[in-house]
Design a protein around this motif. Sequence first.
Motif, mmCIF file in Angstrom:
data_model
loop_
_atom_site.group_PDB
_atom_site.id
_atom_site.type_symbol
_atom_site.label_atom_id
_atom_site.label_comp_id
_atom_site.label_asym_id
_atom_site.label_seq_id
_atom_site.Cartn_x
_atom_site.Cartn_y
_atom_site.Cartn_z
ATOM 1 N N VAL A 142 0.849 -1.191 0.000
ATOM 2 C CA VAL A 142 0.000 0.000 0.000
ATOM 3 C C VAL A 142 0.883 1.238 0.000
ATOM 4 C CG1 VAL A 142 -1.777 1.309 1.223
ATOM 5 C CG2 VAL A 142 -1.834 -1.200 1.253
ATOM 6 N N ARG A 192 0.586 5.172 0.435
ATOM 7 C CA ARG A 192 -0.310 6.233 0.912
ATOM 8 C C ARG A 192 0.206 7.576 0.412
ATOM 9 N NH1 ARG A 192 -3.931 3.969 4.159
ATOM 10 N NH2 ARG A 192 -3.365 2.057 5.273
ATOM 11 N N THR A 215 -8.942 5.236 -3.315
ATOM 12 C CA THR A 215 -7.977 4.140 -3.387
ATOM 13 C C THR A 215 -8.116 3.422 -4.725
ATOM 14 O OG1 THR A 215 -8.020 3.807 -0.987
ATOM 15 C CG2 THR A 215 -7.189 1.993 -2.330
ATOM 16 N N ASN A 264 -4.667 6.592 -2.089
ATOM 17 C CA ASN A 264 -3.856 5.395 -1.871
ATOM 18 C C ASN A 264 -3.804 4.547 -3.131
ATOM 19 O OD1 ASN A 264 -3.935 6.030 1.038
ATOM 20 N ND2 ASN A 264 -6.062 5.309 0.904
ATOM 21 N N ALA A 298 -5.949 -0.807 2.304
ATOM 22 C CA ALA A 298 -5.611 0.578 2.624
ATOM 23 C C ALA A 298 -6.437 1.131 3.774
ATOM 24 C CB ALA A 298 -5.780 1.456 1.394
#
Length: 407
Positions: free
Chosen positions: A61, A63, A70, A126, A153
């Motif tokens: 993931v 960020r 996402t 994300n 996420a």
Amino acid sequence: MGFVDDAAPILPELIDLRRRIHAYPEVGLHLPETQAAVLDALGGLPLEVTTGAGLSSVVAVLRGARPGPTVLLRGDMDGLPLKEESGEEFAATTGTMHACGHDLHVAGLVGAARLLSAHRDQLAGNVVFMFQPGEESPGGALPMIEEGVLDAAGAPVDAAFGIHVTGLVDKGVFVSRGGVNMAGANVLDVTVNGLGGHGSSPWTTVDPVPVAAEIIGALQSYVTRRHNVFDPVVISVGQVHAGSAFNIIPSTAQLACSVRTLSRESFEQVSVELPRLVESIAAAHGCTADVDFHQLYPATINDAGMWEHAKGVLGEVFGAGRVTDRPDPIMGSEDFSYVLERVPGCFIHLGARPDDVPAEGAPSNHSATVRFDDAVLGDQAAALAELAVRTLTKLASRRPVEVAAQA
């Protein structure tokens, strides 16, 4: 963000990663060496990385610097139980082969992770990187979904994309379509049970062999008479087994069939009617039939709006001449379909046929002689990164309207 230019310096590293993976293909859900190569390639990037509990998956993931939607990007990792005959200097000698290009998918997704990580401070939202084993069999997408990849996420994925290489499309060309893109794959296993005996006196037996032959013919008639030609079903009998000697009538005959469907409606129809057809033919001849019909993967259905969006992004970045609509679905299947059942997105093919391979008669994916030009890896990585960034921006622009509507 200039991902195409950014991809050029890392292309040699992506090619090296692809070739190292290609030389040692692993099959199924347990891919420890491939998983280790992915983890090593992702090392040092600002990613939250987890591995699967029941399979050799990797989820990373990224960020962004600011909150937002996402997007999921997927690459599958497994090879096939096929002896390689490609002639490549880095060809596998393990009796297994990356004949479907998943080694390029791994390297391309690693490349996208590197490109996006370098621009993390400009991201709002994300990106989930889904490195999946077992696409060829028994299917790794659904186990990864069950282990939480779509919520990795901390919020549900809003859009999903996958890019798959092919030797049947000109190098560098992206192709897909809105709606049904690839078929669902199903299996029909049949055992016809009769009464065996000596070949000299068939009237004292209940011979399952001609019954199996009648079933084979009836399956083809069934397709042409029970299904709309605009929602086709394809049935292929891939295995027929019966008997142990030329003069012995066996007690059983077995069939294994591939059944391809393009819609939920046709799948539901065949799941009911095929067992009934087989059982009825067997009963008409004094036999019984054990029938197992099961789904491997559902049809891969692209969100039409997401494909139009992706087509616009790829056309802007690479030129309109390198993006094309597939006129019809293809009857191959993909377990990314499980993701697209839950998340709007699309699955795109990228041509990777080497320049020295003529288009006519080019080996298809799953051929022991197929080769892919890994020079496309830079474009594959850049395309995935562009799709992620542009989709995050697109989805973020909708959110105030959606919130206001809910209020």
